[in-house]
Design an enzyme around this catalytic site. Structure first.
Site, short mmCIF file in Angstrom:
data_model
loop_
_atom_site.label_atom_id
_atom_site.label_comp_id
_atom_site.label_asym_id
_atom_site.label_seq_id
_atom_site.Cartn_x
_atom_site.Cartn_y
_atom_site.Cartn_z
N ASP A 81 5.25 -5.18 6.01
CA ASP A 81 5.74 -6.52 6.35
C ASP A 81 5.70 -7.51 5.18
OD1 ASP A 81 3.00 -6.58 6.45
OD2 ASP A 81 2.86 -7.71 8.32
N ASP A 89 -0.02 1.73 8.60
CA ASP A 89 -0.50 0.89 9.71
C ASP A 89 0.38 0.93 10.97
OD1 ASP A 89 -2.44 0.14 7.90
OD2 ASP A 89 -1.50 -1.76 7.39
N ARG A 100 0.88 -5.11 -5.22
CA ARG A 100 1.05 -6.31 -4.38
C ARG A 100 1.18 -7.46 -5.38
NH1 ARG A 100 -0.65 -4.15 0.59
NH2 ARG A 100 -2.43 -2.75 0.50
N ASP A 151 2.66 -1.09 11.80
CA ASP A 151 2.61 -2.43 12.38
C ASP A 151 3.89 -3.24 12.18
OD1 ASP A 151 2.27 -2.65 9.67
OD2 ASP A 151 0.69 -4.13 9.74
N ARG A 160 -5.32 -2.57 9.09
CA ARG A 160 -5.28 -4.02 8.88
C ARG A 160 -5.49 -4.75 10.21
NH1 ARG A 160 -3.59 -6.52 4.16
NH2 ARG A 160 -2.56 -4.65 3.45
N THR A 216 4.34 2.31 5.67
CA THR A 216 2.95 1.84 5.74
C THR A 216 2.21 2.71 6.75
OG1 THR A 216 1.47 0.10 6.56
CG2 THR A 216 3.74 -0.03 7.30
N GLY A 265 0.83 -1.22 0.00
CA GLY A 265 0.00 0.00 0.00
C GLY A 265 0.85 1.25 0.00
O1 F6P Z 1 -1.52 -1.66 4.70
C1 F6P Z 1 -2.11 -0.45 4.40
C2 F6P Z 1 -3.59 -0.61 4.20
O2 F6P Z 1 -4.15 0.65 3.88
C3 F6P Z 1 -4.35 -1.25 5.37
O3 F6P Z 1 -4.62 -0.34 6.41
C4 F6P Z 1 -5.58 -1.76 4.67
O4 F6P Z 1 -6.12 -2.85 5.38
C5 F6P Z 1 -5.05 -2.18 3.33
O5 F6P Z 1 -3.83 -1.48 3.12
C6 F6P Z 1 -5.96 -1.92 2.17
O6 F6P Z 1 -5.36 -2.42 1.03
P1 F6P Z 1 -5.85 -2.11 -0.46
O7 F6P Z 1 -5.50 -0.68 -0.77
O8 F6P Z 1 -5.09 -3.06 -1.29
O9 F6P Z 1 -7.33 -2.30 -0.46
#
Ligand code: F6P
Length: 329
Positions: free
Chosen positions: A109, A134, A78, A136, A178, A132, A17
């Site tokens: 991660d 998050d 991703r 995390d 997340r 990120t 992300g």
């Molecule tokens: O890891 C960053 C994040 O924004 C999380 O908070 C969320 O769960 C996820 O990515 C959403 O991913 P995507 O943009 O692929 O829907």
């Protein structure tokens, strides 16, 4: 550990992300490489671009005027293919073909798990920069984008509070993160939420009803509840539905903030941290750190093994939770 003289060309990518501060980190990596007379290549779309050999040679001017921009000029993805050995083999072949000696990955991660595989399977030098929203990861107090994202969240909740106050409403606001509750905890405290629902601790619907009834008794006429997306109660819509069945004193509304949290110009904090991390990432590779991440602990940058960085997260700050309970009565 590699010897300094072995590194003549570095590549940088963003992966997973996007988060505010990634561009500031790319800028720092590119300019530090130029400063040390190391060639620098940008890889587009993370591991997908690496597998497809989608790269560009960069110089100090390639990163002009981006320190203040959200998102990532290198784009991100991703990659499912990189999760296979065949995908990683293609990626490694492209690094070798382009005479790239080490790879800097700006991501979270999942991205670091991939980077570590490059090291483990091909003995290829890698360096991570935690990017990120998050927050995390272990080995760092903060990740790039977390500070900006939390500022975006509190701006949005402040606006929602105007409606909550004007209409005597109870708002359930879902924030990202997340499986982690860092964004929820910080923003819940900063916006005066009556309750913060996190994956790291149990707040049941019964607990929530008890808080709401207490507040009703003291004539509280509007309320904000912040719900982390990973909370065990199943997200803001579920929580709101269950509460509504048992508490009708206030009208109930739900807002899921979504991807607005990932965008926007990085805060001063994220720009400075990105700049520091970018410089130290390049310097770390030159010093011989080859399966590490730069981490930010107590206002200092240090190197931490990637395996440790992805082994979990730093714990949530229980003190923030305690304070928020005292202050939200
Ligand atoms: O890891 C960053 C994040 O924004 C999380 O908070 C969320 O769960 C996820 O990515 C959403 O991913 P995507 O943009 O692929 O829907």
């Amino acid at each position: 550990m590699n010897k300094k003289s072995q590194i003549k060309k570095i590549a940088v990518m963003t992966s997973g992300g996007d988060s505010p501060g990634m561009n500031a980190a790319i800028r720092a990596v590119v300019r530090t490489s130029v400063y040390y007379e190391i060639e620098i290549t940008g890889i587009y779309r993370g591991y997908s671009g690496l597998i497809e050999n989608d790269m560009i040679e960069m110089n100090a001017r390639s990163v002009s005027k981006i320190i203040n921009q959200g998102g990532t000029i290198l784009k991100t993805s991703r990659s499912a293919e990189f999760m296979t050995y065949e995908g990683r083999k293609k990626a490694h072949d492209n690094l070798v073909k382009n005479k790239i000696d080490a790879l800097i990955v700006i991501g979270g991660d999942g991205s670091f798990t991939g980077a570590l595989k490059l090291y483990d399977e091909f003995n290829y030098p890698v360096m991570g920069i935690p990017g990120t929203i998050d927050n995390d990861l272990a080995c760092t107090d903060y990740t790039l984008g977390y500070d900006t994202a939390t500022n975006t969240v509190i701006e949005s909740i402040d606006k929602i509070r105007d409606t909550a106050n004007s209409h005597n409403r109870l708002f359930f606001i879902e924030v990202m993160g997340r499986d982690a509750g860092f964004i929820a905890l910080r923003t819940g405290l900063a916006t005066g939420a009556i309750s913060i629902l996190l994956p790291e601790q149990d707040v049941s619907i019964d607990d929530l009803i008890e808080i709401l009834n207490k507040n009703k008794a003291t004539r509280k006429t509007s309320s904000i509840v912040v719900v982390a997306e990973g909370d065990a109660n199943g997200g803001a819509y579920n929580v709101a539905k269950k509460v509504k069945e048992r508490f009708s004193y206030l009208e109930t509304k739900v807002t899921v903030l979504g991807h607005v949290q990932r965008g926007g110009s990085p805060s001063a904090f994220d720009r400075v941290m990105a700049s520091r991390m970018g410089v130290k990432a390049v310097e770390g590779l030159l010093e011989g750190y080859d399966k590490h991440m730069v981490g930010f602990i107590k206002d200092d940058i240090h190197y931490c093994e990637l395996s440790k960085a992805i082994s979990g997260t730093h714990p949530i700050n229980e003190e923030l939770l305690r304070i928020s309970k005292i202050l939200s009565i």
